[in-house]
Design an enzyme around this catalytic site. Sequence first.
Site, PDB file in Angstrom:
ATOM      1  CB  ALA A   3      -0.878  -0.017   1.247  1.00 56.76           C
TER       2      ALA A   3
ATOM      3  N   GLY B 145       0.547  -5.138   0.975  1.00 61.20           N
ATOM      4  CA  GLY B 145      -0.495  -5.208  -0.042  1.00 61.20           C
ATOM      5  C   GLY B 145       0.008  -5.823  -1.336  1.00 61.20           C
TER       6      GLY B 145
ATOM      7  CD  GLU C 143       0.911  -5.724   5.615  1.00 64.46           C
ATOM      8  OE1 GLU C 143       1.724  -6.586   6.014  1.00 64.46           O
ATOM      9  OE2 GLU C 143       0.352  -5.783   4.510  1.00 64.46           O
TER      10      GLU C 143
ATOM     11  CD  GLU D 158      -2.811  -7.798   2.378  1.00 59.09           C
ATOM     12  OE1 GLU D 158      -2.498  -6.610   2.205  1.00 59.09           O
ATOM     13  OE2 GLU D 158      -3.633  -8.164   3.229  1.00 59.09           O
TER      14      GLU D 158
END
Length: 706
Positions: free
Chosen positions: A68, A107, A130, A110
Amino acid sequence: MSCQTALPIVDSALHGNILVLTLNNPPVNALGVEIRRGLLAAIDGAGDNPAVEAILLVGAGRHFCGGADIREFGKTPQAPTLPEVVQRIEDSSKPVLATIQGVALGGGLEVALAAHYRLATGSARLGLPEVLLGLLPGAGGTQRLPRLIGARAALELMLSGRHLSAEEALGLGLVDRLGDSDDALAEGLAYMRQLLAQGATVRRTRDAQALNEHTAQRQAIDAARQQATQKSRGLLSPLHIIQAVEAALDQSFEDGLREERRLFLECLDSPQRAGLVHAFFAEREVLKAPETRAAAPRAIARVGVVGGGTMGAGIAVTALDAGLEVTMIERDQDALNRGRGNLEKVYDSLIDKGRLTQADKAATLARFSASTDYQDLAHADLVIEAVFEDMAAKLAVFAELDRVCKAGAVLASNTSYLDINAIADSVSRPADVIGLHFFSPANIMKLLEIVVPSKVASDVVATAFELAKKLRKVPVRAGVCDGFIGNRILAVYRQAADHMMEDGASPYQIDQVLRDFGFPMGPFQVTDLAGGDIGWATRQRKAATRDPRARYVQIADRLCERGWFGQKTGRGYYLYPEGPRSARQDPEVLAIIDTERARAGIAPRSFSNPEILRRYMAAMINEGANVVHEGIALRPLDVDITLIHGYGFPRYRGGPLKYADQYGLPQVLADIREFAEEDPLFWKASPLLVQLVERGENFDSLNHSH
Ligand code: CAA
Ligand code: NAI
């Protein structure tokens, strides 16, 4: 290749019947709003396009995806969210392959987990870091990863934040195949064609079965929870990660995702996340001193270290571990033998712990030499002086260095407090002199204050930053003053602690409050660890220049007069009957404190824990503001990083000046003005703090001005 469409920063190109989507957002292809929009549109478009049979996801440049966009955290969220994009990838009716080169983090991983197949090139590193930002994997990672590799391995990865190599990822079943080359596109296309030829279809991670062995999964979750409760010291995200994995075990995929989202948003809103993200960016900003932009570093391969005591030996180890050649100089043969012994002790303890072999030690020491003859520094590119903290001793060493070192050698001092301008002025080449202030133990502590005297050349400063990178230290640029950034601030908050002790708080209460705040140790424990004699010597040295009106607490002197220097003498503020881990409170210390209070005419009062914290932090913040105001630190974030990496300030609070912004600068100023009513000499509000409050600004507003 048959067609090319332009979508915002997701490049889309059809290779036969395979649509290649390239995440293109340098430098790490972070998943900012535009890339999320681009990816969503491209996946939807692929579904509708009969020419597309399969989809290949790759990253442009060195990396697949760094996750992210961390800069978006704390701002108003913009659609589509990453979980939506990720879900759409998994829902694709056409097979999706993610080819990972460089990193797939957060992310980014992910996204890869939502793909139906995964290939990693040899250089790949995969992880869910994270937790290091106070978050949890919020785009389905906590639900998909345990289904793919089981709760134990998934928790280990998410709670440590560590990166896996491509081989490890293959071993865990996180990727399906390793590429033979680092050409992600070629490897991905070849694998996808093979999959299509084999008739492979979509294979959704949500349907993976690794959680089926229910009892073992439950045990892994319970064990992780027990460990995290003990270890995570007030941190929110580790326990939230475990709760999310528990939801993966107990609930449907959809309910688990909902629970993950709820927990993610709680983390996102927490001050811990703000503190950790601040630390992440600040660690990168400290590398950008003006001199690193203005000049190229000099080459460093051969390093001299003068002094083989606590610091000299630790610095030598650090330099050896970075692959440099090291020559140690001591004043006589006995001292040299001790210096070598100090150095070898570090390696021997690693051997004892099974973390190093004798052969490794021998290979490292082949780059080490020791001498009592300064002439042996003639070829050194950089020399670091670490002799006694005494100006005459330092000047004598620098005279020798000036005599023997080659032109262009960098001459550095590890002094804690002494005036490096005066040291520079004593040699014929002041432009080559700089301060390199390491922290003890120098081979472990991450902080390196780079102290910049007035006449130093820019390329010498740039060399110091380059050296820090080689030594894997966190460098902070500091100006010359008594104590530079860290020790100068320490001296003030340490005095605030002494004042509270004399006024009625026990050292044990004060230590407990600071531990509860998140420091690994309180200030009196730190004194016992470092040795009370060091501070005592400094106080004696400075006695003549002390303001006679300033408050001076004598309790520490009383302990030192008894020879109670802390852990090394078996007692200090605490008793250590069986070594460092056996610390006990000492009634005799409390009696000495009582006597000192009586001598000073102080009627002790009780302190609440919040008041102790308020005073300690106000002292730290105020001196931090002074250090910025005087240009000793470039920005508030330099103070934050100094305190985090050199003084145990809890990282999740982002450093003292970040903490101050969260606490509110008007309140800090009000606290200082309240305390000043009792002791106006000690509690003088920093002009910078006053200005910021008047302007309605915070410290962070000064972090972006360089
Ligand atoms: N978002 C925004 N910027 C990022 C970023 C990210 N995820 N990752 C790196 N950057 C920026 C850095 O701030 C730096 O910027 P400047 O050049 O302006 O200083 C630049 O990219 C290069 O970064 P590094 O200097 O760190 O480069 P490196 O090559 O040494 O390391 C890296 C690259 C390993 C990716 C490292 O940057 C890193 O660890 N990044 C963070 C990865 C991470 O934590 N991702 C998880 C994000 S949270 C998430 O994804 C939540 C979720 O599930 C929804
Ligand atoms: P130390 O007393 O352990 O070691 C000093 C060493 O210097 C001794 O081995 C001594 O023999 C040697 N030495 C003295 N004069 C010499 C000379 N003329 N030539 C060669 N060697 C000589 O001291 P320590 O703790 O290692 O401190 C060294 C310097 O590092 C000091 O300036 C200190 O302020 C600074 N420092 C200390 C820290 C600490 O936590 N101990 C932290 C950061 C800096």
